[in-house]
Design an enzyme around this catalytic site. Structure first.
Site, PDB file in Angstrom:
ATOM      1  N   HIS A 131      15.337  44.414  58.511  1.00  0.00           N
ATOM      2  CA  HIS A 131      14.643  43.226  57.982  1.00  0.00           C
ATOM      3  C   HIS A 131      14.222  42.375  59.184  1.00  0.00           C
ATOM      4  CE1 HIS A 131      14.421  39.229  56.045  1.00  0.00           C
ATOM      5  NE2 HIS A 131      14.338  39.849  54.888  1.00  0.00           N
ATOM      6  N   ASP A 208      24.213  43.846  59.399  1.00  0.00           N
ATOM      7  CA  ASP A 208      23.535  42.968  58.454  1.00  0.00           C
ATOM      8  C   ASP A 208      23.863  43.488  57.060  1.00  0.00           C
ATOM      9  OD1 ASP A 208      21.788  41.914  56.615  1.00  0.00           O
ATOM     10  OD2 ASP A 208      19.985  42.235  57.819  1.00  0.00           O
ATOM     11  N   GLN A 211      22.290  43.374  51.967  1.00  0.00           N
ATOM     12  CA  GLN A 211      22.019  44.249  50.818  1.00  0.00           C
ATOM     13  C   GLN A 211      23.206  45.154  50.496  1.00  0.00           C
ATOM     14  OE1 GLN A 211      19.381  44.052  48.944  1.00  0.00           O
ATOM     15  NE2 GLN A 211      18.093  42.754  50.218  1.00  0.00           N
ATOM     16  N   LYS A 234      22.227  36.717  47.228  1.00  0.00           N
ATOM     17  CA  LYS A 234      22.026  38.105  46.816  1.00  0.00           C
ATOM     18  C   LYS A 234      23.292  38.660  46.172  1.00  0.00           C
ATOM     19  CE  LYS A 234      18.926  38.896  50.732  1.00  0.00           C
ATOM     20  NZ  LYS A 234      17.568  38.941  50.191  1.00  0.00           N
ATOM     21  N   CYS A 372       9.511  41.934  54.226  1.00  0.00           N
ATOM     22  CA  CYS A 372       9.974  41.471  55.536  1.00  0.00           C
ATOM     23  C   CYS A 372      10.467  42.630  56.382  1.00  0.00           C
ATOM     24  CB  CYS A 372      11.087  40.423  55.407  1.00  0.00           C
ATOM     25  SG  CYS A 372      10.551  38.935  54.590  1.00  0.00           S
TER      26      CYS A 372
HETATM   27  C1  LIG Z   1      18.660  43.311  54.866  1.00  0.00           C
HETATM   28  C2  LIG Z   1      18.397  41.833  54.874  1.00  0.00           C
HETATM   29  N1  LIG Z   1      18.704  41.119  55.961  1.00  0.00           N
HETATM   30  C3  LIG Z   1      18.509  39.794  56.014  1.00  0.00           C
HETATM   31  C4  LIG Z   1      17.945  39.113  54.965  1.00  0.00           C
HETATM   32  C5  LIG Z   1      17.727  37.637  55.077  1.00  0.00           C
HETATM   33  O1  LIG Z   1      18.563  36.964  54.216  1.00  0.00           O
HETATM   34  P1  LIG Z   1      18.423  35.383  54.009  1.00  0.00           P
HETATM   35  O2  LIG Z   1      16.971  35.140  53.735  1.00  0.00           O
HETATM   36  O3  LIG Z   1      19.298  35.101  52.848  1.00  0.00           O
HETATM   37  O4  LIG Z   1      18.881  34.741  55.262  1.00  0.00           O
HETATM   38  C6  LIG Z   1      17.605  39.817  53.814  1.00  0.00           C
HETATM   39  C7  LIG Z   1      16.994  39.104  52.673  1.00  0.00           C
HETATM   40  O5  LIG Z   1      15.913  39.335  52.250  1.00  0.00           O
HETATM   41  C8  LIG Z   1      17.832  41.205  53.770  1.00  0.00           C
HETATM   42  O6  LIG Z   1      17.507  41.909  52.691  1.00  0.00           O
END
Ligand SMILES: Cc1ncc(COP(=O)(O)O)c(C=O)c1O
Lengths: 414, 147
Positions: A131, A208, A211, A234, A372
């Site tokens: 992401h 990270d 998900q 999430k 993203c």
């Molecule tokens: C794999 C992953 N990393 C990071 C993020 C970013 O999360 P947040 O926008 O809650 O900081 C997301 C959210 O879309 C994600 O799916």
């Protein structure tokens, strides 16, 4: 078909749906089918109630008052931290830092861990599946320090090329940062192998987990990772709250990244003494109700049982994959052997954005776009995909509606 | 809201068979446009004959609304003066955003975009090509973005 794992009672999905007030409504005249859980999942009543109870019965600032409400708020906030510690199986609640979300957690590590200890020619190793939140902070750190971002490739299924990953680990690698689960494709990454390979070379690993935590049990001690980040919104919890787990020895050696109240022990113009962990990394008034709501979400998820959630979602994934594959002209993007419950796809002649609008008219919420994760889109040669991502409350009937609406869109654009 | 009102036959047709699709070589002017939200990407090419738009083409990829809108735009403004093109953009903009806007006959086939205003998330898809045309005519090389 029964994909329920041995010993786990199947979920009573119909009953559980009643716990989520938002699911009861109609959208464009149709019952809402919420299939955008990868972006944000819905909150059960227990979370909404916990936040409301906090506002009605104990709101005050934390860590700074002797009065009763401040004590209540502090107790509830710190109990939430302990709840998160137990959820991740961290050794100590000093290793649990509250942040705004995954993005802020990763930025904290980039600022406080990476920047002070990398220089020109050093490397940060990520994967092609990341992401943007796990790409851009490293690019910024590289720009500031002269370090280099290296990227481990993926194959046509959307799986990490582990051999290539291992060969990219070099004596100059200072950190590995990898998704636990890809948000664009659903791939579950081989994190045990990643951590083992990195640690063999003395390289710390950030995972990270945005998900991952909603879908299966995560144990940071068993994973042996050095940092782990996730977001409340999430995980059936509030937005604006997230967590950075960090190994205590690393956190202790890191300088704070924001200055202010709460992160200090004493301040004078001659110098300031920083607070102990984890407060050193929590400058200013935190998102107290968010942390309390997150703890309630964790209670809810653990109450339902992550094993049972995982079993049900596996069944949904399998069913959705079968149903969608049967649609003429539909191609699933991301066919890893080990996937979390989401399906990314493109349909011949129908742009994902049009699909999103058409499905919304049928009351079905999906995500369309690049998620993203523009490098992933580029790898597969598509500008965007449609993504259906499932949660514990989704049903086979919703998958049927999804498949029917996609087929109808395809017919309309023929 | 009715999907048939958004995806009218004219829109579906121009999406399937976009008119004036392709590129023009320099000295034709060109400008890129981009919608980061959904990944729509297009380039508008134009030649100017004095104050008049001579050749006009576009290429790129995007949703049906953005492709059809660009295709309809190229048909509508070819041979028009810059002022006339500006005026048409004004009418299209009103059509896309203003529920009380009339649909003057000079819009011609562009009136097929009238359903878009019921879908606010899609307005940018339809207007991207017009902003990009403006940039091309102005000789502005910085990419146009909807965000
Ligand atoms: C794999 C992953 N990393 C990071 C993020 C970013 O999360 P947040 O926008 O809650 O900081 C997301 C959210 O879309 C994600 O799916």
């Amino acid at each position: 078909m029964s994909a329920v794992s041995a010993g786990a009672l199947p979920l009573d999905v119909a009953r559980l749906r009643g716990d989520f007030p938002v699911l009861g409504q109609r959208i464009n005249g149709q019952p809402l089918a919420y299939l955008d859980n990868g972006a944000s999942s819905q909150r059960p009543r227990a979370v909404i109630d916990a936040e409301r109870r906090y506002a009605e019965e104990m709101h005050a600032n934390v860590h700074r008052g002797v009065h009763t409400l401040s004590q209540r708020a502090t107790d509830a906030f710190e109990a939430a931290r302990e709840r998160v510690r137990r959820f991740l199986n961290a050794r100590s609640s000093r290793e649990i830092v509250f942040t705004r979300g995954t993005t802020e957690a990763i930025n904290l590590v980039a600022q406080s861990f990476v920047r002070p200890r990398v220089g020109p020619g050093d490397e940060i190793l990520i994967t092609w599946l990341e992401h943007h939140a796990n790409i851009v902070p490293w690019q910024m750190a590289c720009e500031a320090t002269g370090a280099v971002l290296t990227v481990a490739p993926i194959d046509r299924r959307g799986e990490l090329d582990l051999d290539a990953f291992r060969s990219l680990l070099s004596p100059r690698t200072r950190l590995v940062a990898a998704a636990h689960v890809s948000n664009a494709l659903g791939t579950v990454l081989p994190v045990a192998e990643i951590v083992t390979a990195a640690h063999a070379q003395g390289v710390p690993v950030l995972l990270d987990g945005a998900q991952a935590v909603p879908h299966f049990k995560v144990d940071v001690e068993a994973l042996d990772c050095d940092f782990y980040a996730f977001s409340g919104h999430k995980l059936y919890g509030p937005d604006g709250i997230g967590v950075l787990y960090g190994r205590e020895s690393l956190l202790a050696a890191m300088p704070p990244w924001q200055g202010g109240g709460d992160m200090i022990l004493s301040v004078s113009f001659a110098g300031t003494t920083y607070n102990r962990l984890p407060f050193k990394f929590e400058a200013g008034t935190p998102h107290i109700s968010g942390a309390i709501g997150l703890a309630a979400a964790i209670d809810y998820v653990d109450g339902v049982g992550l094993d049972r959630i995982a079993a049900w979602e596996r069944e949904l994934l399998q069913y959705a994959t079968e149903r969608l594959e049967r649609i003429d002209g539909l191609k699933i993007i991301g066919t890893a052997r080990h996937k979390a419950s989401l399906v990314s796809f493109v349909v011949d002649g129908v742009h994902p954005h049009d699909l999103g609008t058409i499905l919304d008219q049928a009351g079905i919420a999906i995500r369309t776009g690049h998620h993203c994760a523009m490098p992933v889109m580029e790898f597969f040669g598509v500008p965007a995909t449609a993504r259906a991502s499932f949660a514990l409350y989704n049903t086979r009937a919703e998958v049927d509606r999804l498949a029917a609406a996609v087929a109808a869109a395809r017919a309309m654009f023929r | 809201m009715d999907l048939k009102d958004l995806y009218r036959d004219v829109i579906l047709d121009h999406n399937r068979r976009p008119r004036n699709f392709g590129r023009l070589e320099p000295p034709a002017r060109a400008a890129p446009g981009y919608n980061p939200l959904c990944g729509d990407q297009l380039v508008v090419y134009a030649t100017l004959d004095g104050d008049r738009i001579g050749e006009l083409r576009f290429e790129g990829s995007g949703c049906a609304i953005s492709v059809a809108s660009a295709s309809l735009m190229t048909e509508a403004v070819k041979g028009k003066s810059r002022a006339e093109a500006e005026h048409l953009f004004g009418l299209v903009h009103a059509l896309l955003t203003d529920a009380d806007a009339a649909t003057p006959p000079e819009l011609g086939k562009l009136a097929a975009l009238g359903g878009v205003r019921e879908f606010p998330a899609r307005v940018k898809c339809a207007s991207l090509c017009w902003h990009t045309l403006n940039a091309a005519l102005a000789g502005d090389p910085t990419p146009v973005s909807t965000e």
